[in-house]
Design an enzyme around this catalytic site. Structure first.
Site, short mmCIF file in Angstrom:
data_model
loop_
_atom_site.label_atom_id
_atom_site.label_comp_id
_atom_site.label_asym_id
_atom_site.label_seq_id
_atom_site.Cartn_x
_atom_site.Cartn_y
_atom_site.Cartn_z
N GLY A 14 0.78 -1.24 0.00
CA GLY A 14 0.00 0.00 0.00
C GLY A 14 0.81 1.28 0.00
O GLY A 14 0.30 2.33 0.39
N SER A 15 2.05 1.23 -0.48
CA SER A 15 2.83 2.47 -0.46
C SER A 15 2.28 3.48 -1.46
O SER A 15 2.34 4.70 -1.22
CB SER A 15 4.32 2.20 -0.71
OG SER A 15 4.54 1.75 -2.02
N ASN A 16 1.74 3.01 -2.57
CA ASN A 16 1.13 3.96 -3.52
C ASN A 16 -0.14 4.57 -2.95
O ASN A 16 -0.41 5.77 -3.14
CB ASN A 16 0.85 3.28 -4.87
CG ASN A 16 2.09 3.24 -5.73
OD1 ASN A 16 2.51 4.24 -6.31
ND2 ASN A 16 2.72 2.07 -5.80
N LYS A 67 -19.35 -7.82 -5.40
CA LYS A 67 -19.41 -6.97 -4.20
C LYS A 67 -18.74 -5.63 -4.44
O LYS A 67 -19.20 -4.59 -3.96
CB LYS A 67 -18.74 -7.69 -3.03
CG LYS A 67 -19.57 -8.81 -2.46
CD LYS A 67 -19.08 -9.17 -1.08
CE LYS A 67 -20.11 -10.03 -0.37
NZ LYS A 67 -19.78 -10.30 1.02
N ASN A 103 -4.09 2.22 -13.68
CA ASN A 103 -3.14 1.31 -13.03
C ASN A 103 -1.74 1.91 -13.10
O ASN A 103 -1.44 2.69 -14.00
CB ASN A 103 -3.15 -0.05 -13.75
CG ASN A 103 -2.25 -1.06 -13.07
OD1 ASN A 103 -2.21 -1.15 -11.84
ND2 ASN A 103 -1.51 -1.83 -13.84
N HIS A 105 2.30 0.64 -13.23
CA HIS A 105 3.09 -0.57 -13.51
C HIS A 105 4.58 -0.21 -13.41
O HIS A 105 5.01 0.81 -13.94
CB HIS A 105 2.75 -1.09 -14.91
CG HIS A 105 3.48 -2.34 -15.24
ND1 HIS A 105 3.09 -3.58 -14.78
CD2 HIS A 105 4.62 -2.55 -15.94
CE1 HIS A 105 3.94 -4.49 -15.20
NE2 HIS A 105 4.89 -3.90 -15.91
C1 GRF Z 1 4.06 -1.18 -7.40
O1 GRF Z 1 5.40 -1.36 -7.73
C2 GRF Z 1 3.20 -1.10 -8.62
O2 GRF Z 1 3.85 -0.59 -9.74
C3 GRF Z 1 2.83 -2.54 -8.89
O3 GRF Z 1 2.72 -3.11 -7.60
C4 GRF Z 1 3.50 -2.38 -6.65
C5 GRF Z 1 2.58 -1.98 -5.51
O4 GRF Z 1 3.26 -1.50 -4.40
N1 GRF Z 1 1.64 -2.62 -9.70
P1 GRF Z 1 2.46 -0.86 -3.17
O5 GRF Z 1 1.52 -1.91 -2.65
O6 GRF Z 1 1.75 0.36 -3.66
O7 GRF Z 1 3.52 -0.53 -2.18
#
Ligand code: GRF
Length: 187
Positions: A14-16, A67, A103, A105
């Site tokens: 969940g860092s993003n 859901k 998304n 990537h």
């Molecule tokens: C990221 O590197 C993203 O590009 C890929 O999965 C990873 C997710 O990382 N799709 P986080 O869970 O957001 O830390």
């Protein structure tokens, strides 16, 4: 301009999600996170959502799409943000939110689609890789590319150190692209 209601879907740490949450707090991204959904019961993204007091749900694989669609419609979500989400969404799901699912990537698509893209880049001998934000289409990692950020592959990199630097770029890029995309589709 209205602020989009976001749903964040993730299977991992969940860092993003955290970066998007902080960008909203800092008013860099004018949006509201309505909920976080994960298909993994003990995913870090759910723990972060709990910590930040963002509504969050674990939904099991078998019932996931039905859901999730119901929840997103109920909460009038404008944009579905995939952030480390590991399930492939069905054509039916995509049709509910046309051009409204993004998304991120960890490569410069179309190079290195699929899992562990940073490791594939590291093994390839290329001098650079990066990250891509794209609209989600039926073919995995193949929707319209909205933005990319480059990351140099250094001689002493390991797959982990490279992934870490790619993620730093992701955390910057994703919020900026969400803001710009929302403005673009509301013009
Ligand atoms: C990221 O590197 C993203 O590009 C890929 O999965 C990873 C997710 O990382 N799709 P986080 O869970 O957001 O830390």
């Amino acid at each position: 301009m209205s602020r989009p209601f976001l749903a964040i879907l993730g299977s991992g740490k969940g860092s993003n999600f955290e970066a998007i949450y902080r960008a909203i707090q800092q008013e860099k991204l004018k949006a509201e996170i309505k909920l976080v959904i994960s298909d993994v019961a003990d995913a870090g993204i759910l723990q972060k959502a709990e910590q930040f007091h963002v509504p969050h749900f674990f939904i099991q694989a078998e019932k996931f799409e039905k859901k999730t669609i119901a929840l997103l419609q109920k909460l009038q979500v404008d944009l579905v943000i995939l952030a480390g989400f590991m399930r492939i969404l069905s054509p039916n799901f995509l049709a509910q939110f046309p051009n409204r699912i993004l998304n991120i990537h960890p490569s410069l698509l179309p190079q290195f689609p699929g899992k562990e893209a940073w490791e594939k880049a590291w093994k390839s001998g290329k001098k650079e890789t990066g990250c891509t934000v794209h609209v989600v289409a039926e073919k995995v990692d193949q929707g319209e590319i909205l933005a990319q950020e480059r990351v140099i592959i250094l001689p002493h990199d390991t797959p982990e150190s490279l992934h870490q630097r790619i993620q730093q770029q992701e955390h910057q890029l994703y919020s900026e692209v969400i803001q710009a995309y929302w403005e673009q589709i509301n013009r």
